[in-house]
Design an enzyme around this catalytic site. Structure first.
Site, short mmCIF file in Angstrom:
data_model
loop_
_atom_site.label_atom_id
_atom_site.label_comp_id
_atom_site.label_asym_id
_atom_site.label_seq_id
_atom_site.Cartn_x
_atom_site.Cartn_y
_atom_site.Cartn_z
N GLY A 104 2.16 6.31 6.02
CA GLY A 104 2.82 5.07 6.45
C GLY A 104 4.09 4.78 5.65
CD GLU B 259 0.16 3.28 0.44
OE1 GLU B 259 -0.19 2.74 1.50
OE2 GLU B 259 0.35 4.51 0.34
CE LYS C 112 -2.58 5.42 -0.52
NZ LYS C 112 -2.68 5.00 0.89
N GLY C 113 0.72 8.29 2.08
CA GLY C 113 2.14 8.15 2.38
C GLY C 113 2.49 8.34 3.83
CG ASP D 149 -3.91 2.07 0.20
OD1 ASP D 149 -3.83 1.94 1.45
OD2 ASP D 149 -2.92 2.35 -0.50
CG ASP E 78 -1.91 9.81 5.27
OD1 ASP E 78 -2.00 9.18 6.34
OD2 ASP E 78 -1.14 9.50 4.36
CB THR F 184 0.51 0.15 3.37
OG1 THR F 184 1.04 -0.87 2.52
CG2 THR F 184 1.40 0.27 4.61
N GLY F 185 -1.35 0.43 6.05
CA GLY F 185 -1.80 1.32 7.12
C GLY F 185 -2.81 0.60 8.00
CB SER F 186 -4.24 1.50 11.29
OG SER F 186 -4.71 2.79 10.97
C1 5RP Z 1 0.45 4.50 3.96
C2 5RP Z 1 -0.77 5.28 3.67
C3 5RP Z 1 -1.96 5.02 4.52
O1 5RP Z 1 -3.00 4.61 3.71
C4 5RP Z 1 -2.33 6.27 5.23
O2 5RP Z 1 -1.22 6.72 5.96
C5 5RP Z 1 -3.53 6.05 6.18
O3 5RP Z 1 -3.12 5.22 7.22
P1 5RP Z 1 -4.12 4.79 8.37
O4 5RP Z 1 -5.16 3.93 7.74
O5 5RP Z 1 -3.26 4.04 9.36
O6 5RP Z 1 -4.71 6.05 8.97
O7 5RP Z 1 -0.84 6.08 2.77
O8 5RP Z 1 1.52 4.91 3.16
#
Ligand code: 5RP
Length: 261
Positions: free
Chosen positions: A104, A110, A101-102, A88, A91, A32-34
């Site tokens: 998002g 996850e 992580k987390g 995945d 952060d 999850t996430g961008s």
């Molecule tokens: C979601 C996450 C994401 O993988 C993490 O926040 C990274 O997000 P992004 O790819 O948008 O920078 O742990 O729970």
């Protein structure tokens, strides 16, 4: 349609390289996430254009929606039971491939999905790489019942720990408490530096009301760090290798069109 901005480009190339790990017939955890969203789009393209057969297990309702939109077949972890691979974002990633992580809010699913996989490939941009975890606030998922008490217990447990700060805040979304897909809340721990991640992870998960914490320790096998120039660093902890590669970018105009994430 032009190329995306430099950060999106770095995320995109990491995702593009990471889908090389997906083989025909695999069951794949979808993060999850961008950054993970780029991976789902790349996977969708391989399914649609190359006939790749894959079954995805999404780690959030957001990712499930995107996978459906991109044509990636999905199922539940209950159905798949065990996965070949999870891809995945993160952060923070340290040199031992331990993660925070987390960001998002999807850390629970996850962590379950990554742990139920033979291999976890993390996709990141260079800003995610750190020497010591902790500058990014550590997300902790707690159940709503008595959450203030859980917060106080967390604050108390942080006293005497090898950390650089102890502020704990409730995550909000439009002025209301953020709710995870399970209906839980997220407390963000502003620790600045985590001296002993292992000790902290154990400590947090012993507190009643805590469902899971965002420290992913000894779970990731490979980190693919994308750069805006179209190259990636692939770090494989099991093989002890680090390689620099140039990613073969397809004609990606379709992939970049209409992307808002
Ligand atoms: C979601 C996450 C994401 O993988 C993490 O926040 C990274 O997000 P992004 O790819 O948008 O920078 O742990 O729970």
């Amino acid at each position: 349609m032009g190329r995306p901005n430099p950060i999106d480009m770095a995320k995109y190339v990491s995702a593009r390289r990471a889908v090389d790990y997906v083989q025909d017939g695999m069951r794949v955890g979808l993060g999850t996430g961008s950054t993970a969203a780029w991976m789902v789009r790349c996977l969708g393209e391989l399914v649609r254009e190359d006939g790749l057969r894959v079954t995805g297990v999404p780690t959030s309702s957001r990712t499930a929606d995107l996978a459906r939109h991109c044509g990636v077949p999905i199922t539940t972890l209950e159905d798949a039971k065990w996965l070949d691979l999870t891809i995945d974002g993160a952060d923070e990633v340290d040199d031992d491939l331990n993660l925070i992580k987390g960001g998002g809010g999807a850390l629970l699913q996850e962590k379950i999905v990554a742990t139920a996989s033979d291999m976890m490939v993390v996709i990141a941009d260079p800003a995610k790489r750190v020497e010591t975890l902790g500058a990014f606030p550590l997300p902790v998922e707690v159940i709503p019942f008595g959450w203030q008490t859980t917060k106080a217990l967390i604050e108390e447990s942080l006293i005497g720990q090898d950390i650089g700060g102890r502020a704990v805040t409730l995550r909000l979304a439009q002025d209301a408490p953020f709710r995870t897909d399970e209906g839980n809340m997220i407390l963000d721990l502003h620790l600045r530096r985590i001296g002993s991640a292992r000790q902290l992870a154990l400590l947090l998960n012993q507190i009643p009301g805590v469902v899971e914490n965002g420290l992913f320790l000894d779970i990731a096998d490979v980190v693919v760090t994308g750069r805006q120039d179209g190259t990636v660093e692939v770090r494989d902890i099991n093989h002890g290798t680090t390689t620099d590669e140039r990613v073969d970018l397809r004609d990606d105009d379709n992939l970049f069109a209409g992307v808002t994430d």
